[in-house]
Design an enzyme around this catalytic site. Structure first.
Site, PDB file in Angstrom:
ATOM      1  N   HIS A   1       0.853  -1.190   0.000  1.00 24.97           N
ATOM      2  CA  HIS A   1       0.000   0.000   0.000  1.00 24.97           C
ATOM      3  C   HIS A   1       0.888   1.239   0.000  1.00 24.97           C
ATOM      4  CE1 HIS A   1       1.129  -0.423   4.209  1.00 24.97           C
ATOM      5  NE2 HIS A   1       0.960   0.882   4.279  1.00 24.97           N
TER       6      HIS A   1
ATOM      7  N   HIS B   1       5.539   6.052  -0.982  1.00 29.61           N
ATOM      8  CA  HIS B   1       6.310   4.870  -1.368  1.00 29.61           C
ATOM      9  C   HIS B   1       5.499   3.616  -1.056  1.00 29.61           C
ATOM     10  CE1 HIS B   1       6.968   5.274   2.945  1.00 29.61           C
ATOM     11  NE2 HIS B   1       7.150   3.960   2.958  1.00 29.61           N
TER      12      HIS B   1
END
Length: 176
Positions: A37, A120
């Site tokens: 995620h 990220h």
């Protein structure tokens, strides 16, 4: 007490491509693809009434779907690498969504996120991996730019652990 955070899910086909980056690095604990995620706002351990307030407040966010771009691999931790990540381009819609969540969550009296937002996808957590080994790993892994459309964000919960899941979807907030 739930431990909450908001994020964008990674589509299964892209998660499969990211999973191909696994292996070849001693000291790496690879994250399960189901738990990939992009964290938008780490909320932390809060009581149930506050968790319900957070869930309700996030429902007020109105956004249109937008493109998310992953652009290569990197690491966090400087001289003592602690994570291998897929970098995410900090586009306007992504940064604005994160900033709106930060503002709303702070209204509830939850302290501000102390870390700068650096989008990220964490692929591995590192323990004791020498910097030179991380540099070698990254030099041999080719990950080209990939894009996907974010059409919702999620309120996740996790257990208190060293990170990496398992994560549970508590609420889903569609865009559009």
């Amino acid at each position: 007490m739930p431990r909450l955070f908001t994020g964008l899910e990674i589509p299964p086909d892209l998660a499969g491509e990211l999973a191909m980056m696994r292996g070849g690095l001693s000291g790496a604990r690879w994250i399960d693809t189901d738990n990939y995620h992009i964290t938008l706002r780490f909320i932390g351990d809060i009581d149930m009434p506050t968790a319900r307030e957070v869930a309700t407040l996030l429902d007020d966010i109105r956004r249109q779907p937008f493109t998310v771009t992953l652009e290569g691999l990197s690491f966090f931790g400087g001289d003592k690498p602690r994570a291998i990540v897929a970098k995410v381009q900090p586009s306007g819609p992504l940064v604005e969504l994160q900033a709106e969540q930060e503002r709303l969550i702070r209204r509830l009296g939850i302290p501000p996120e102390p870390r700068k937002f650096t989008p990220h996808v964490t692929l591995a957590r590192l323990r004791g991996a020498p910097g030179i080994a991380v540099a070698d790993y990254l030099s041999y892994r080719g990950f080209l730019t990939r894009r996907f459309t974010a059409d919702r964000f999620v309120l996740f919960s996790s257990r208190d652990s060293v990170g990496g899941g398992p994560y549970i979807t508590e609420e889903v907030y569609p865009f559009g």
